[in-house]
Design a protein around this motif. Structure first.
Motif, PDB file in Angstrom:
ATOM      1  N   LYS A  36     -40.906  14.472  24.434  1.00 16.66           N
ATOM      2  CA  LYS A  36     -41.747  14.107  23.299  1.00 16.66           C
ATOM      3  C   LYS A  36     -41.029  14.209  21.958  1.00 16.66           C
ATOM      4  O   LYS A  36     -41.524  13.720  20.949  1.00 16.66           O
ATOM      5  N   LEU A  37     -39.869  14.844  21.925  1.00 20.87           N
ATOM      6  CA  LEU A  37     -39.130  14.992  20.674  1.00 20.87           C
ATOM      7  C   LEU A  37     -38.451  13.687  20.297  1.00 20.87           C
ATOM      8  O   LEU A  37     -38.005  12.931  21.160  1.00 20.87           O
ATOM      9  N   ASN A  38     -38.355  13.430  18.997  1.00 19.86           N
ATOM     10  CA  ASN A  38     -37.682  12.238  18.493  1.00 19.86           C
ATOM     11  C   ASN A  38     -36.334  12.624  17.899  1.00 19.86           C
ATOM     12  O   ASN A  38     -36.081  13.775  17.607  1.00 19.86           O
ATOM     13  N   GLY A  39     -35.490  11.644  17.659  1.00 19.01           N
ATOM     14  CA  GLY A  39     -34.230  11.875  16.975  1.00 19.01           C
ATOM     15  C   GLY A  39     -33.070  12.105  17.919  1.00 19.01           C
ATOM     16  O   GLY A  39     -33.239  12.263  19.127  1.00 19.01           O
ATOM     17  N   ASP A  40     -31.890  12.154  17.309  1.00 12.45           N
ATOM     18  CA  ASP A  40     -30.682  12.363  18.101  1.00 12.45           C
ATOM     19  C   ASP A  40     -30.124  13.771  17.923  1.00 12.45           C
ATOM     20  O   ASP A  40     -29.013  14.065  18.332  1.00 12.45           O
ATOM     21  N   ASN A  41     -30.898  14.644  17.294  1.00 12.69           N
ATOM     22  CA  ASN A  41     -30.474  16.028  17.090  1.00 12.69           C
ATOM     23  C   ASN A  41     -31.235  16.984  18.006  1.00 12.69           C
ATOM     24  O   ASN A  41     -31.616  18.069  17.628  1.00 12.69           O
ATOM     25  N   LYS A  42     -31.433  16.549  19.225  1.00 13.33           N
ATOM     26  CA  LYS A  42     -32.134  17.369  20.212  1.00 13.33           C
ATOM     27  C   LYS A  42     -31.293  17.434  21.472  1.00 13.33           C
ATOM     28  O   LYS A  42     -30.505  16.529  21.765  1.00 13.33           O
ATOM     29  N   GLU A  43     -31.434  18.530  22.193  1.00 12.81           N
ATOM     30  CA  GLU A  43     -30.684  18.670  23.431  1.00 12.81           C
ATOM     31  C   GLU A  43     -31.461  19.552  24.406  1.00 12.81           C
ATOM     32  O   GLU A  43     -32.060  20.553  24.010  1.00 12.81           O
ATOM     33  N   LEU A  44     -31.436  19.155  25.654  1.00 15.56           N
ATOM     34  CA  LEU A  44     -32.048  19.927  26.738  1.00 15.56           C
ATOM     35  C   LEU A  44     -30.929  20.404  27.634  1.00 15.56           C
ATOM     36  O   LEU A  44     -30.151  19.597  28.151  1.00 15.56           O
ATOM     37  N   LEU A  45     -30.821  21.705  27.799  1.00 14.65           N
ATOM     38  CA  LEU A  45     -29.791  22.294  28.649  1.00 14.65           C
ATOM     39  C   LEU A  45     -30.474  23.052  29.778  1.00 14.65           C
ATOM     40  O   LEU A  45     -31.152  24.052  29.538  1.00 14.65           O
ATOM     41  N   ILE A  46     -30.311  22.560  30.985  1.00 12.21           N
ATOM     42  CA  ILE A  46     -30.875  23.207  32.175  1.00 12.21           C
ATOM     43  C   ILE A  46     -29.749  24.003  32.841  1.00 12.21           C
ATOM     44  O   ILE A  46     -28.712  23.440  33.199  1.00 12.21           O
TER      45      ILE A  46
END
Length: 76
Positions: A36-46
């Motif tokens: 649901k987050l917008n932008g290119d300054n997000k990251e998901l680390l599993i």
């Protein structure tokens, strides 16, 4: 109490790093929130094989290098 918790997540403009253990029972929520987050300054680390509590005090599991790199990039 009646508002869905992710209702306004698309309005977040700040950098976001979500770190979650692959085997944590709530991992689905991090994936949903990230989507649901917008932008290119997000990251998901599993973190492979990790459960939720492994990320509290298991120094060999916590991705300190990733945290440092993310903070250096976005918290200047």
């Amino acid at each position: 109490m009646n508002m869905p918790i992710l209702q306004y997540s698309q309005e977040i403009r700040n950098a976001v790093l979500i770190i979650h253990g692959e085997k944590a029972h709530s991992c689905y929520f991090s994936r949903d929130a990230f989507a649901k987050l917008n932008g290119d300054n997000k990251e998901l680390l599993i973190i492979p094989g990790a459960v939720h509590t492994d990320l509290y005090d298991q120094a060999d599991v916590i991705p300190f290098d990733k945290l440092e790199a993310f903070f250096n990039e976005y918290l200047n």
